[in-house]
Scaffold this motif. Structure first.
Motif, PDB file in Angstrom:
ATOM      1  N   LYS A  54      50.178  31.174  39.276  1.00 51.25           N
ATOM      2  CA  LYS A  54      48.734  31.634  39.092  1.00 51.25           C
ATOM      3  C   LYS A  54      48.044  32.488  40.085  1.00 51.25           C
ATOM      4  N   THR A  55      48.180  32.319  41.498  1.00 55.10           N
ATOM      5  CA  THR A  55      47.693  32.915  42.477  1.00 55.10           C
ATOM      6  C   THR A  55      48.155  34.309  42.512  1.00 55.10           C
ATOM      7  N   GLU A  56      49.531  34.601  42.233  1.00 50.64           N
ATOM      8  CA  GLU A  56      50.034  35.877  42.305  1.00 50.64           C
ATOM      9  C   GLU A  56      49.522  36.698  40.895  1.00 50.64           C
ATOM     10  N   ALA A  57      49.409  35.924  39.954  1.00 44.30           N
ATOM     11  CA  ALA A  57      48.737  36.584  38.473  1.00 44.30           C
ATOM     12  C   ALA A  57      47.139  37.076  38.889  1.00 44.30           C
ATOM     13  N   ALA A  58      46.563  36.188  39.773  1.00 38.04           N
ATOM     14  CA  ALA A  58      45.080  36.550  39.989  1.00 38.04           C
ATOM     15  C   ALA A  58      45.385  37.554  41.116  1.00 38.04           C
ATOM     16  N   ARG A  59      46.045  37.872  41.841  1.00 35.63           N
ATOM     17  CA  ARG A  59      45.917  38.651  42.918  1.00 35.63           C
ATOM     18  C   ARG A  59      46.415  40.131  42.284  1.00 35.63           C
TER      19      ARG A  59
END
Length: 227
Positions: A54-59
């Motif tokens: 999720k963090t990578e997708a948001a980034r």
């Protein structure tokens, strides 16, 4: 004797079964503990993977949005600069046309006379382009005869395309009425106005979501009429 032997064998079997059952229960309990620990560890790893994903997708989404926004800004800046170049070229050409020989024949003498009123004004020089000097030199020498007798010089300057400059010979003061300078003044006003107009135009562009919703509403409306 046989009865005692049977009792002994029975106790051994009973104790063995009980011991085996106890060992089995201990093994099962230990296996359950290990299984629970493995499940918890797997769940924690899964949560970590999901969180990281999720963090990578948001980034990546933020990076994509920033890249799109920057690309949009670059397009607007490039478009603005292109318009400004076109405007500057038009202003330069029109300014050179406006500063023709008829205008210069009137403007140069008036400027010289206005400057000469100053008590500190002396040893003045008027600079014109070679083509303009050739066209109006005789007229200027006639209209400025008295000033020429006091030291006024009229010369050509290869850096001038149109217009003129006037100043003291020592270079301590001068006025620049060249086409480049006058056009620059106009461009200094027009370029910020171009930026403002482009900002207004960009702000007035409807959001794609609004357009999609409006299109969907229009489609539904049309279907309702057909029904």
């Amino acid at each position: 004797m046989d009865v005692q032997l049977q009792d002994l064998i029975g106790r051994i079997k009973k104790d063995g079964v009980a011991s085996a059952e106890a060992s089995a229960q201990s093994i099962v309990a230990e296996a359950e503990k290990k299984a629970e620990a493995l499940i918890r560890e797997a769940e924690e790893k899964a949560e970590g993977i999901v969180k990281n994903a999720k963090t990578e997708a948001a980034r990546m989404q933020k990076a994509s949005e920033d890249a799109i926004a920057q690309a949009g800004r670059n397009v607007l800046i490039s478009f603005r600069d292109g318009i400004n170049r076109e405007l500057n070229a038009i202003v330069q050409a029109e300014t050179e046309k406006a500063l023709d020989k008829d205008v210069l024949k009137k403007l140069v003498p008036e400027t010289v006379k206005a400057w000469a009123v100053n008590a500190d004004a002396k040893d003045l020089t008027v600079l014109l382009s070679a083509k303009d000097l050739k066209a109006i030199e005789n007229d200027l020498r006639t209209s400025l005869k008295s000033h020429i007798s006091k030291g006024l010089e009229i010369k050509s300057d290869a850096t001038l395309s149109a217009g003129f400059r006037i100043g003291s010979k020592d270079g301590s003061a001068f006025y620049d009425f060249s086409a480049d300078e006058v056009a620059g003044l106009f461009s200094a006003y027009l370029n910020p106005r171009t930026t403002e107009l482009l900002k207004g135009a960009a702000a007035s562009v409807p959001d794609s979501t609004d357009e999609t919703e409006a299109s969907s509403a229009e489609t539904k409306k049309t279907r309702g009429k057909k029904a």
